[in-house]
Design a protein around this motif. Structure first.
Motif, PDB file in Angstrom:
ATOM      1  N   PHE A 230       0.829  -1.202   0.000  1.00  0.00           N
ATOM      2  CA  PHE A 230       0.000   0.000   0.000  1.00  0.00           C
ATOM      3  C   PHE A 230       0.866   1.255   0.000  1.00  0.00           C
ATOM      4  CE2 PHE A 230      -2.893  -3.238   1.417  1.00  0.00           C
ATOM      5  CZ  PHE A 230      -4.119  -2.849   0.911  1.00  0.00           C
ATOM      6  N   MET A 231       0.372   2.252  -0.706  1.00  0.00           N
ATOM      7  CA  MET A 231       1.056   3.537  -0.736  1.00  0.00           C
ATOM      8  C   MET A 231       1.026   4.159   0.660  1.00  0.00           C
ATOM      9  SD  MET A 231       2.081   3.963  -3.872  1.00  0.00           S
ATOM     10  CE  MET A 231       2.380   5.729  -4.034  1.00  0.00           C
ATOM     11  N   GLU A 232       2.074   4.889   0.994  1.00  0.00           N
ATOM     12  CA  GLU A 232       2.141   5.538   2.299  1.00  0.00           C
ATOM     13  C   GLU A 232       1.062   6.615   2.419  1.00  0.00           C
ATOM     14  OE1 GLU A 232       5.963   7.024   3.249  1.00  0.00           O
ATOM     15  OE2 GLU A 232       6.989   5.108   2.987  1.00  0.00           O
ATOM     16  N   ASN A 233       0.480   6.686   3.610  1.00  0.00           N
ATOM     17  CA  ASN A 233      -0.520   7.711   3.937  1.00  0.00           C
ATOM     18  C   ASN A 233      -1.759   7.644   3.052  1.00  0.00           C
ATOM     19  OD1 ASN A 233       1.277   8.814   5.895  1.00  0.00           O
ATOM     20  ND2 ASN A 233       2.334   9.944   4.254  1.00  0.00           N
ATOM     21  N   ILE A 234      -1.995   6.476   2.456  1.00  0.00           N
ATOM     22  CA  ILE A 234      -3.183   6.333   1.606  1.00  0.00           C
ATOM     23  C   ILE A 234      -4.412   6.129   2.490  1.00  0.00           C
ATOM     24  CG2 ILE A 234      -3.064   3.817   1.356  1.00  0.00           C
ATOM     25  CD1 ILE A 234      -3.942   6.275  -1.430  1.00  0.00           C
ATOM     26  N   SER A 235      -5.529   6.712   2.105  1.00  0.00           N
ATOM     27  CA  SER A 235      -6.790   6.482   2.802  1.00  0.00           C
ATOM     28  C   SER A 235      -7.585   5.451   2.016  1.00  0.00           C
ATOM     29  CB  SER A 235      -7.595   7.784   2.910  1.00  0.00           C
ATOM     30  OG  SER A 235      -8.890   7.516   3.428  1.00  0.00           O
ATOM     31  N   ILE A 236      -8.013   4.394   2.693  1.00  0.00           N
ATOM     32  CA  ILE A 236      -8.774   3.348   2.008  1.00  0.00           C
ATOM     33  C   ILE A 236     -10.279   3.608   2.089  1.00  0.00           C
ATOM     34  CG2 ILE A 236      -6.984   1.619   2.367  1.00  0.00           C
ATOM     35  CD1 ILE A 236      -8.768   0.430   4.586  1.00  0.00           C
ATOM     36  N   GLU A 237     -10.677   4.672   2.758  1.00  0.00           N
ATOM     37  CA  GLU A 237     -12.098   4.999   2.850  1.00  0.00           C
ATOM     38  C   GLU A 237     -12.659   5.255   1.450  1.00  0.00           C
ATOM     39  OE1 GLU A 237     -15.699   5.375   4.654  1.00  0.00           O
ATOM     40  OE2 GLU A 237     -13.796   4.835   5.609  1.00  0.00           O
ATOM     41  N   GLY A 238     -13.745   4.586   1.123  1.00  0.00           N
ATOM     42  CA  GLY A 238     -14.363   4.740  -0.182  1.00  0.00           C
ATOM     43  C   GLY A 238     -13.689   3.957  -1.291  1.00  0.00           C
ATOM     44  N   THR A 239     -12.700   3.133  -0.953  1.00  0.00           N
ATOM     45  CA  THR A 239     -12.001   2.333  -1.965  1.00  0.00           C
ATOM     46  C   THR A 239     -12.406   0.867  -1.840  1.00  0.00           C
ATOM     47  OG1 THR A 239     -10.047   1.631  -0.697  1.00  0.00           O
ATOM     48  CG2 THR A 239     -10.041   3.882  -1.616  1.00  0.00           C
ATOM     49  N   PHE A 241     -10.774  -1.441  -0.762  1.00  0.00           N
ATOM     50  CA  PHE A 241     -10.225  -2.052   0.450  1.00  0.00           C
ATOM     51  C   PHE A 241     -10.921  -1.612   1.729  1.00  0.00           C
ATOM     52  CE2 PHE A 241      -6.553  -1.865  -2.554  1.00  0.00           C
ATOM     53  CZ  PHE A 241      -6.366  -3.230  -2.710  1.00  0.00           C
ATOM     54  N   GLN A 242     -11.951  -0.787   1.630  1.00  0.00           N
ATOM     55  CA  GLN A 242     -12.517  -0.189   2.832  1.00  0.00           C
ATOM     56  C   GLN A 242     -13.174  -1.203   3.776  1.00  0.00           C
ATOM     57  OE1 GLN A 242     -15.553   2.618   1.707  1.00  0.00           O
ATOM     58  NE2 GLN A 242     -17.010   1.061   1.038  1.00  0.00           N
ATOM     59  N   ARG A 243     -13.680  -2.301   3.246  1.00  0.00           N
ATOM     60  CA  ARG A 243     -14.359  -3.290   4.093  1.00  0.00           C
ATOM     61  C   ARG A 243     -13.455  -4.453   4.484  1.00  0.00           C
ATOM     62  NH1 ARG A 243     -20.312  -3.942   1.235  1.00  0.00           N
ATOM     63  NH2 ARG A 243     -20.856  -1.734   1.150  1.00  0.00           N
ATOM     64  N   PHE A 244     -12.211  -4.430   4.078  1.00  0.00           N
ATOM     65  CA  PHE A 244     -11.304  -5.508   4.457  1.00  0.00           C
ATOM     66  C   PHE A 244     -11.033  -5.449   5.960  1.00  0.00           C
ATOM     67  CE2 PHE A 244     -10.832  -6.063   0.098  1.00  0.00           C
ATOM     68  CZ  PHE A 244      -9.916  -7.054  -0.228  1.00  0.00           C
ATOM     69  N   PRO A 245     -11.084  -6.575   6.663  1.00  0.00           N
ATOM     70  CA  PRO A 245     -10.705  -6.576   8.071  1.00  0.00           C
ATOM     71  C   PRO A 245      -9.242  -6.142   8.222  1.00  0.00           C
ATOM     72  CG  PRO A 245     -11.789  -8.625   7.458  1.00  0.00           C
ATOM     73  CD  PRO A 245     -11.512  -7.894   6.190  1.00  0.00           C
ATOM     74  N   PRO A 246      -8.884  -5.436   9.293  1.00  0.00           N
ATOM     75  CA  PRO A 246      -7.496  -4.986   9.471  1.00  0.00           C
ATOM     76  C   PRO A 246      -6.468  -6.105   9.370  1.00  0.00           C
ATOM     77  CG  PRO A 246      -8.929  -3.916  11.065  1.00  0.00           C
ATOM     78  CD  PRO A 246      -9.778  -4.935  10.359  1.00  0.00           C
ATOM     79  N   LYS A 250      -3.390  -6.313   6.542  1.00  0.00           N
ATOM     80  CA  LYS A 250      -1.973  -6.492   6.876  1.00  0.00           C
ATOM     81  C   LYS A 250      -1.391  -7.691   6.134  1.00  0.00           C
ATOM     82  CE  LYS A 250       1.201  -6.985  10.790  1.00  0.00           C
ATOM     83  NZ  LYS A 250       1.327  -7.065  12.263  1.00  0.00           N
ATOM     84  N   LYS A 251      -2.173  -8.768   6.048  1.00  0.00           N
ATOM     85  CA  LYS A 251      -1.684  -9.969   5.362  1.00  0.00           C
ATOM     86  C   LYS A 251      -1.471  -9.721   3.868  1.00  0.00           C
ATOM     87  CE  LYS A 251      -3.439 -13.568   8.448  1.00  0.00           C
ATOM     88  NZ  LYS A 251      -4.312 -14.755   8.583  1.00  0.00           N
ATOM     89  N   LEU A 252      -2.235  -8.818   3.279  1.00  0.00           N
ATOM     90  CA  LEU A 252      -2.034  -8.512   1.858  1.00  0.00           C
ATOM     91  C   LEU A 252      -0.622  -8.012   1.590  1.00  0.00           C
ATOM     92  CD1 LEU A 252      -5.375  -6.759   0.807  1.00  0.00           C
ATOM     93  CD2 LEU A 252      -4.416  -8.836  -0.195  1.00  0.00           C
ATOM     94  N   SER A 253      -0.031  -7.332   2.558  1.00  0.00           N
ATOM     95  CA  SER A 253       1.315  -6.786   2.363  1.00  0.00           C
ATOM     96  C   SER A 253       2.414  -7.738   2.809  1.00  0.00           C
ATOM     97  CB  SER A 253       1.457  -5.457   3.116  1.00  0.00           C
ATOM     98  OG  SER A 253       1.311  -5.649   4.509  1.00  0.00           O
TER      99      SER A 253
END
Length: 407
Positions: A230-239, A241-246, A250-253
């Motif tokens: 993930f890009m640094e300081n990216i907001s996932i709200e409205g994307t 990825f917004q509903r992915f569990p935390p 983390k596992k995606l990265s």
């Protein structure tokens, strides 16, 4: 009946003490003696057992009462009168019967082994299942149909999906570009109309938006499982990825939960240097190929419901031919969350065409072909190939139109 069987105390012995002292012989009791003593022995055995069992049941009930609250039926919790509502009212701002248009790709998906007609095109069944798994249906947008039919089908759907493949020129590219321009125009007019673009779809949108058909670079990322950075300081709200569990985010990265299968892509540097791309899209993630060369892997439009993936979210759950497709539980969750976001965006579309026209054009009018025995490529494909005659530009008013719009 012997009184010994009902008695709660043993019978009084009658043998004299002197007799017990003088009798040194050991003998088994007679049958009559055994029958008279046996009930008393049963009393000795059963009474302590029953008392112990009663105590155990009492303790168990006490422990259950302490640790487990009583379970009440819904009727015991709310007003059970006939006027009480049973279900909340549906949101009238949402479309609960969304339909997705998927653009077919030239060929048969199996290098001519299934159908070598020059006008054949296909849609991998995994894309159809991907959409259906999130609660939508599919209408095939056959890329080489007459343009007026294709655009009539656009009036029947609530979103469009551009698939993977290889075609970046000719009629296919021109058709994809025309559809994308129409989608943007509809969004500009206030009609919510989402787009997903996967792999080749990502590359085509990159070419269209950048206005540079040579902007793509070569990468070594075929049949590769990878991470998403993930890009640094990216907001996932409205994307997406917004509903992915935390934990899954983390596992995606850290874990290889996504599947890459492409020869082309675009580096973050080249992407940002193109003003058209950087102003239209925001980069969400990057990934690295087998040579550790970094490319853009997920983008989302800043002002439109358009998301593009260089990776394949549909393959984890629905394809088995390539060896590096992740099939873990986490990988399946990735597929499901990505599908859910797309269809949730399609539900915002208020386009509600006549049900009969939708039914006439659903992909259910076709049958998929199993091609997974080859051990590579797709497991199932829908193939579209019709006789190349002047009469096939228009569908008859009566009869099965084989998925075509009735004009």
């Amino acid at each position: 009946m012997s009184s010994h069987f009902l008695s709660n105390s043993p019978s009084t012995p009658t043998t004299k003490a002197s007799d017990r002292q003088n009798d040194t012989s050991v003998s088994l009791p007679s049958t009559s003696t055994s029958s008279s003593i046996s009930p008393d022995m049963w009393n000795y055995l059963w009474i302590p057992f029953l008392i112990s069992l009663s105590k155990e049941l009492t303790l168990a009930r006490s422990a259950t009462a302490i640790t487990s609250p009583s379970i009440l039926l819904p009727s015991q919790l709310v007003d059970d009168s006939p006027s009480a509502p049973r279900c909340p009212a549906s949101d009238t701002n949402l479309n609960y019967r969304p339909v997705i248009g998927i653009l077919s790709h030239p060929g048969d998906g199996a290098s001519g082994r299934l159908n070598n007609a020059t006008n054949a095109s296909y849609i991998a069944a995994s894309y159809v299942k991907f959409v259906e798994s999130a609660g939508a249906r599919v209408i095939p947008l056959i890329y080489n149909e007459p343009r007026e039919i294709l655009f009539e089908k656009l009036n029947l759907v609530n979103g469009v999906l551009f698939t993977g493949g290889w075609a970046k020129t000719g009629l296919y590219f021109d058709t994809a570009k025309a559809i994308f321009k129409e989608v943007l125009a509809r969004n500009d007019a206030g009609f919510h109309f989402p787009v997903y673009a996967i792999c080749l779809g990502f590359e085509i949108l990159t070419m269209i938006i950048s206005e540079d058909n040579q902007i793509l670079e070569t990468y070594n990322a075929t049949d590769q499982a990878s991470t998403l950075q993930f890009m640094e300081n990216i907001s996932i709200e409205g994307t997406v990825f917004q509903r992915f569990p935390p934990v899954l985010l983390k596992k995606l990265s850290t874990d290889c939960l996504v599947m890459q299968n492409h020869h082309y892509g675009i580096s973050p540097q080249r992407f940002q240097e193109n003003e058209h791309l950087s102003s239209f899209f925001e980069i969400l993630t990057n990934s690295a190929d087998e040579d550790n060369q970094v490319y853009v892997s997920t983008v989302q439009a800043r002002n439109y419901p358009v998301t593009a993936f260089q990776w394949h979210p549909e393959k984890n759950a629905f394809e088995w031919g390539l060896s590096m497709i992740p099939h873990s539980e986490d990988a399946i969750q990735v597929t499901q969350h990505v599908a859910n976001f797309f269809v949730s965006e399609a539900r915002k579309s208020l386009n509600r065409p006549p049900a009969r026209r939708v039914l006439d054009n659903l992909i259910y009018n076709y049958s998929p072909t199993f091609c997974g025995k080859a051990g590579k490529g797709y497991d199932e494909v829908y193939i579209f190939a019709e006789p190349e005659t002047p009469n096939n530009t228009r569908c008859a008013v009566h009869g099965n139109c084989h998925g075509r719009v009735k004009l």
